[in-house]
Motif scaffolding. Structure first.
Motif, short mmCIF file in Angstrom:
data_model
loop_
_atom_site.label_atom_id
_atom_site.label_comp_id
_atom_site.label_asym_id
_atom_site.label_seq_id
_atom_site.Cartn_x
_atom_site.Cartn_y
_atom_site.Cartn_z
N HIS A 10 0.83 -1.15 0.08
CA HIS A 10 0.01 -0.01 0.09
C HIS A 10 0.90 1.12 0.08
O HIS A 10 1.21 1.75 -1.15
CB HIS A 10 -0.89 0.11 1.17
CG HIS A 10 -1.48 1.40 1.58
ND1 HIS A 10 -0.51 2.22 2.27
CD2 HIS A 10 -2.48 2.23 1.17
CE1 HIS A 10 -1.37 3.38 2.34
NE2 HIS A 10 -2.25 3.47 1.88
N HIS A 21 -1.63 -3.29 -13.49
CA HIS A 21 -2.98 -3.43 -12.41
C HIS A 21 -2.40 -2.64 -11.13
O HIS A 21 -3.21 -1.99 -10.46
CB HIS A 21 -3.33 -4.95 -12.23
CG HIS A 21 -2.30 -5.60 -11.55
ND1 HIS A 21 -1.39 -6.12 -12.16
CD2 HIS A 21 -2.27 -5.95 -10.10
CE1 HIS A 21 -0.41 -6.66 -11.19
NE2 HIS A 21 -1.08 -6.86 -10.23
N ASP A 22 -1.23 -2.98 -10.85
CA ASP A 22 -0.75 -2.11 -9.59
C ASP A 22 -0.44 -0.75 -9.86
O ASP A 22 -1.07 -0.07 -9.05
CB ASP A 22 0.83 -2.77 -9.12
CG ASP A 22 1.22 -2.49 -7.83
OD1 ASP A 22 0.44 -2.78 -6.86
OD2 ASP A 22 1.94 -1.69 -8.06
N GLY A 25 -4.04 0.58 -9.46
CA GLY A 25 -4.56 0.54 -8.08
C GLY A 25 -3.86 1.60 -7.22
O GLY A 25 -4.36 2.26 -6.44
N GLN A 26 -2.51 1.68 -7.35
CA GLN A 26 -1.76 2.64 -6.53
C GLN A 26 -2.18 4.04 -7.09
O GLN A 26 -2.36 5.03 -6.20
CB GLN A 26 -0.26 2.46 -6.87
CG GLN A 26 0.44 3.61 -6.16
CD GLN A 26 2.03 3.18 -6.38
OE1 GLN A 26 2.28 2.87 -7.61
NE2 GLN A 26 3.00 4.17 -5.71
N GLU A 28 -5.34 5.03 -8.03
CA GLU A 28 -6.32 5.50 -7.36
C GLU A 28 -6.49 5.67 -5.97
O GLU A 28 -6.98 6.73 -5.22
CB GLU A 28 -7.53 4.12 -7.25
CG GLU A 28 -8.65 4.48 -6.67
CD GLU A 28 -9.65 3.25 -6.82
OE1 GLU A 28 -10.89 3.23 -6.49
OE2 GLU A 28 -9.35 2.24 -7.21
N ARG A 237 -9.63 1.00 -0.31
CA ARG A 237 -8.41 0.65 -1.10
C ARG A 237 -7.15 0.48 -0.38
O ARG A 237 -6.33 -0.39 -1.00
CB ARG A 237 -8.41 1.70 -2.27
CG ARG A 237 -9.54 1.68 -3.12
CD ARG A 237 -9.78 0.69 -3.81
NE ARG A 237 -11.17 0.75 -4.48
CZ ARG A 237 -11.94 -0.39 -4.71
NH1 ARG A 237 -11.82 -1.62 -4.28
NH2 ARG A 237 -12.97 -0.07 -5.57
N GLU A 240 -7.11 -2.85 1.30
CA GLU A 240 -6.73 -3.89 0.31
C GLU A 240 -5.21 -3.99 -0.11
O GLU A 240 -4.76 -5.15 -0.45
CB GLU A 240 -7.36 -3.46 -0.98
CG GLU A 240 -9.07 -3.86 -0.87
CD GLU A 240 -9.64 -3.42 -2.37
OE1 GLU A 240 -10.84 -3.65 -2.49
OE2 GLU A 240 -8.99 -2.61 -3.09
N ARG A 241 -4.45 -3.10 -0.10
CA ARG A 241 -3.19 -3.01 -0.46
C ARG A 241 -2.19 -3.68 0.67
O ARG A 241 -1.24 -4.26 0.20
CB ARG A 241 -2.77 -1.56 -0.80
CG ARG A 241 -3.38 -0.86 -1.81
CD ARG A 241 -2.86 -1.10 -3.25
NE ARG A 241 -1.47 -0.63 -3.49
CZ ARG A 241 -0.93 -0.82 -4.77
NH1 ARG A 241 -1.51 -1.49 -5.79
NH2 ARG A 241 0.27 -0.40 -4.65
#
Length: 290
Positions: A10, A21-22, A25-26, A28, A237, A240-241
């Motif tokens: 995270h 994908h990472d 996500g990062q 966001e 989020r 999740e990380r």
């Protein structure tokens, strides 16, 4: 070097591997961090001990632009060079700049700040590094490079977080009180290995690199989750990380409770809770090149 939100956990590892994908996500989480903590970032920029309005600024580890846009808002005559190792984050930053009509004031540079030589970043009046310095493999070398980069009398602002923000009250979740703290404790070994400079005292290191440290202060962040719908998404989020790193150190009951919090459609989703808050601390060092 992306600020504070990369690697497998995270916040606390640099984004180096380039998985799309990472990266997404990062990005966001970085955007949610910027939205939720906007007032605190603005306050930090407002209290920098500047002797004149900076015209040339470098943002080291800019991510998707939280610091870049706060600095552009604070200093309307300034131009910012945003430096990051993630091409995807810099693309998002440029898109935001265009949407805000600020593309003429922003220049992006993709670079690994652990490389032996940095690209030409000009001669800035202000260098900003928010939650990025602790990712450096050799921070002493990075500090000396910033010292050489700055114009004489220029200011270096280092902003570091006191680790990962907390969101849940201590008694939550009801079936596993204290789960959030146990999840963070389960990541300690990973962080000690991969980001050993997290939580460092940057004052002595800045002095050793030739800076005069003019200000050091800690900013306490405590944001009521009911003030913004983004807090629930930020908590979801973010947790999740860290799950992948924390999971081996959690017992089966804790892991099940964590997964229930992370189930967006479930009744126990953290995003549905009305008792969230964002709790963390940021320490700011303002250091001048003589």
């Amino acid at each position: 070097m992306t600020s504070e939100h990369g690697h497998a956990s995270h916040h606390d590892g640099p984004h180096r591997h380039g998985e799309e994908h990472d990266d997404a996500g990062q990005a966001e989480i970085l955007d949610l961090d910027a939205e939720v903590l906007a007032a605190h970032i603005a306050d930090i920029t407002a209290r920098l001990p500047l002797t004149a309005q900076p015209r040339r600024i470098v943002d080291l580890g800019s991510g998707t632009g939280a610091g870049t846009f706060a600095l552009l808002d604070r200093f309307p005559d300034a131009h910012v060079t945003a430096v990051d190792s993630s091409a995807g984050h810099l693309t998002l930053l440029r898109e935001k700049a265009c949407a805000r009509g600020l593309d003429g004031r922003v220049h992006t540079v993709e670079a690994d700040l652990d490389a032996d030589a940095w690209p030409d970043l000009g001669r800035p009046d202000l260098v900003w590094a928010s939650a990025s310095m602790h990712h450096m493999a050799r921070p002493d070398r990075a500090l000396r490079t910033v010292h050489e980069l700055l114009s004489p009398g220029g200011l270096f602002a280092v902003v570091e977080l006191d680790g990962f923000p907390r969101f849940l009250p201590a008694h939550a979740p009801e079936d596993r009180p204290g789960l959030e703290e146990r999840a963070h404790a389960a990541t300690d070994h990973f962080h000690a290995e991969h980001v050993p400079h997290r939580g460092a005292d940057w004052g002595p290191m800045l002095t050793a690199a030739g800076f005069d440290v003019e200000d050091e202060r800690t900013v306490t962040v405590n944001i009521d989750g009911t003030r913004s719908d983004a807090v629930g998404r930020y908590a979801l989020r973010s947790l999740e990380r860290i799950r992948g790193v924390a999971a081996p150190g959690l017992d089966a009951e804790d892991l099940a409770a964590l997964d229930a919090l992370l189930d967006e459609s479930g009744p126990h989703s953290i995003a549905r809770r009305g008792d969230l808050a964002v709790r963390t601390e940021r320490t700011v060092w303002a250091a001048r090149r003589p």
